[in-house]
Design a protein around this motif. Structure first.
Motif, mmCIF file in Angstrom:
data_model
loop_
_atom_site.group_PDB
_atom_site.id
_atom_site.type_symbol
_atom_site.label_atom_id
_atom_site.label_comp_id
_atom_site.label_asym_id
_atom_site.label_seq_id
_atom_site.Cartn_x
_atom_site.Cartn_y
_atom_site.Cartn_z
ATOM 1 N N TYR A 114 0.833 -0.909 0.055
ATOM 2 C CA TYR A 114 -0.168 0.036 0.143
ATOM 3 C C TYR A 114 0.823 1.210 0.047
ATOM 4 C CZ TYR A 114 -3.183 3.578 1.739
ATOM 5 O OH TYR A 114 -3.964 4.655 1.702
ATOM 6 N N PRO B 22 1.141 7.313 3.980
ATOM 7 C CA PRO B 22 2.468 6.969 4.813
ATOM 8 C C PRO B 22 3.658 8.021 4.032
ATOM 9 C CG PRO B 22 1.279 5.014 4.094
ATOM 10 C CD PRO B 22 0.648 6.059 3.332
ATOM 11 N N ALA C 87 1.340 6.218 9.530
ATOM 12 C CA ALA C 87 0.464 5.519 8.950
ATOM 13 C C ALA C 87 1.059 4.258 8.025
ATOM 14 C CB ALA C 87 -0.309 6.378 7.780
ATOM 15 N N GLN C 88 2.157 3.540 8.850
ATOM 16 C CA GLN C 88 2.971 2.551 8.271
ATOM 17 C C GLN C 88 3.562 1.952 9.532
ATOM 18 O OE1 GLN C 88 6.891 4.053 6.471
ATOM 19 N NE2 GLN C 88 5.820 6.066 6.910
ATOM 20 N N GLU D 148 -3.028 -4.732 8.236
ATOM 21 C CA GLU D 148 -3.182 -3.460 7.811
ATOM 22 C C GLU D 148 -3.617 -2.359 8.818
ATOM 23 O OE1 GLU D 148 -2.394 -1.981 4.595
ATOM 24 O OE2 GLU D 148 -1.347 -3.635 4.610
ATOM 25 N N ARG E 237 -0.576 -1.658 10.688
ATOM 26 C CA ARG E 237 0.184 -0.528 10.112
ATOM 27 C C ARG E 237 -0.248 0.825 9.852
ATOM 28 N NH1 ARG E 237 1.104 -4.679 4.789
ATOM 29 N NH2 ARG E 237 3.573 -5.210 5.464
ATOM 30 N N ARG E 238 -1.579 1.098 9.818
ATOM 31 C CA ARG E 238 -2.256 2.471 9.597
ATOM 32 C C ARG E 238 -2.755 3.105 10.613
ATOM 33 N NH1 ARG E 238 0.642 1.387 5.640
ATOM 34 N NH2 ARG E 238 -0.162 -0.369 4.370
ATOM 35 N N PRO F 19 -5.181 6.810 4.289
ATOM 36 C CA PRO F 19 -4.087 7.156 4.718
ATOM 37 C C PRO F 19 -2.834 7.142 4.104
ATOM 38 C CG PRO F 19 -5.272 5.249 5.691
ATOM 39 C CD PRO F 19 -5.715 5.711 4.660
#
Length: 451
Positions: A5, A26, A413-414, A404, A407-408, A24
């Motif tokens: 993503y 990143p 946002a990662q 996911e 991560r967000r 989001p």
């Protein structure tokens, strides 16, 4: 593990879609490469009326090669690698307006990957309830800035004791160098306390661990392997430890960095004694102990058997206690030594299906906070890092939707990388970080979960 993503978002089509749908976004994080300058632009250094740290901090930054700007004369259009504000002069809530006056006109002036640092006084050291109230309020400011500025900008609050030499280059420089540099790329929204402990500045800030003997447990893969590489890069002689079943991977890591490998099951009854004997005979001491070894055995509490509970507590927490006890009793950790333990945000926020793991990691925080005052007189610091979602083989096995979300759900946002945890532990291991003890620093991109 590839974050597809994030890769898509950085493409032309991805940028347009993110902007249109409000998805989001990143950012590219500014991570450390040896030889990098401390910042990617000049620093603006401001101070509240009566602040006690602007002078020492200005000297530290100038000596580190940072270009300083004065708020009174800075170009209104200039962009900055960092905004640094001494708020120690704020003694009541009305004085908080000075922070608005400093940050409001410059909220968009920080470069991507820039840094924001607010310096304050520990509330428990304040002279009046009003001063303590105002200093506690700084935490809400910095954490909000970390969520607002975006573009990989991090924001931290550093509480600096008014006692001892913490306001000088000796006590504060290591923390400023870490938080301003690319080493702290995935650390944001944190409160770090700098006390009055002894600190030894290195001859070369690019090799701040020169001459140090460092033990890393769980070093065969993932965060442990990244730790071994970073600490070796910074000059340490690394003793890499892991279980015999991981012997081949452990040997590969040790050979890569020119360290030594120790195959040992830390839950064995004689493990602490065998480890102490090895360190004593081969090195005569161990300057830094990094407790990284850990396991998960996930099940909801109602479905969890006793073996899953016992094994996680034993590896993640009890083994640390046993090793510390033997190494300290035998005097193998000298004055100026460091103990750094790996906790988790699960130990702060809890996690469904991980009562055993969260209990062990909360216990690690308790270990650090209880040991820090006890070891202060011996000149030994104790700290913990609490990683959030880090891209490893373990997180790669998490179901896609949950992965996911992990991560967000943070300001970056990662997911973070193992090197982000390693860099943070490296800072806490430096001889120059002796004034930092009893801290729990999250490496989570300012996760939206937990404190």
């Amino acid at each position: 593990m590839t974050d597809r993503y994030a890769s898509f978002v950085r493409s032309g089509a991805g940028r347009a879609l993110v902007k249109r749908l409000g998805l989001p976004d990143p950012p590219r994080l500014r991570r450390h490469t040896p030889g990098d300058p401390l910042l990617n632009g000049p620093a603006l250094l401001g101070s509240a009326t009566g602040g006690r740290l602007a002078g020492p901090v200005g000297k530290i930054l100038t000596a580190a090669g940072v270009e300083l700007r004065d708020p009174a004369t800075a170009d209104a259009q200039e962009r900055f690698g960092a905004l640094v504000y001494d708020a120690t002069g704020v003694t009541d809530s009305t004085g908080l307006r000075q922070l608005y006056d400093f940050f409001h006109p410059r909220a968009r002036s920080v470069l991507p990957g820039g840094r924001v640092i607010v310096l304050g006084t520990p509330p428990d050291e304040c002279g009046t309830p009003r001063e303590a109230t105002a200093q506690r309020a700084l935490e809400g400011l910095t954490r909000s800035i970390g969520k607002e500025f975006g573009r990989g900008v991090t924001a931290q609050l550093v509480h600096v004791t008014a006692h001892g030499d913490a306001g000088t280059a000796t006590g504060l420089e290591a923390t400023l160098r870490f938080l301003l540099s690319g080493r702290s790329a995935y650390v944001s929204g944190q409160v770090v306390r700098v006390g009055a402990g002894a600190a030894e500045p290195p001859a070369d800030w690019d090799r701040p661990l020169d001459g140090q003997v460092v033990l890393v447990t769980g070093a065969a893969r993932g965060i442990g392997a990244a730790l071994a590489r970073v600490l070796s890069r910074d000059g340490a002689q690394v003793v890499a430890l892991d279980i015999p079943a991981a012997g081949d991977e452990l040997a590969a890591v040790a050979n890569e960095i020119g360290g030594t490998a120790v195959q040992l099951d830390l839950t064995a009854p004689d493990a602490p004694t065998r480890l102490a004997d090895h360190l004593a005979s081969r090195h005569g001491r161990v300057d830094v102990v990094v407790h990284n070894a850990g396991i998960t055995r996930d099940r909801t509490l109602g479905r969890m058997d006793a073996d899953r509970w016992d094994s996680v507590i034993d590896v993640n927490l009890s083994s640390q206690e046993r090793i510390n006890d033997v190494l300290l009793e035998r005097g193998l950790i000298p004055a100026g030594g460091r103990i750094v333990s790996v906790s988790s945000i699960a130990g702060i926020a809890g996690n469904r299906g991980q009562t055993n793991y969260a209990t062990s990691k909360a216990g690690v925080i308790g270990l650090v906070q209880s040991l820090a005052p006890a070891l202060r007189e011996r000149g030994i610091s104790v700290n913990a890092v609490a990683p959030g979602f880090i891209e490893t083989r373990l997180t790669a096995r998490i179901p896609l939707v949950v992965r996911e979300a992990g991560r967000r759900m943070n300001s970056m946002a990662q997911g973070g990388l193992p090197v982000d945890v390693a860099e943070t532990i490296g800072w806490l291991a430096w001889p120059a970080s002796g004034a930092v003890s009893g801290n729990v620093v999250r490496v989570c991109g300012q996760s939206l979960l937990g404190a």
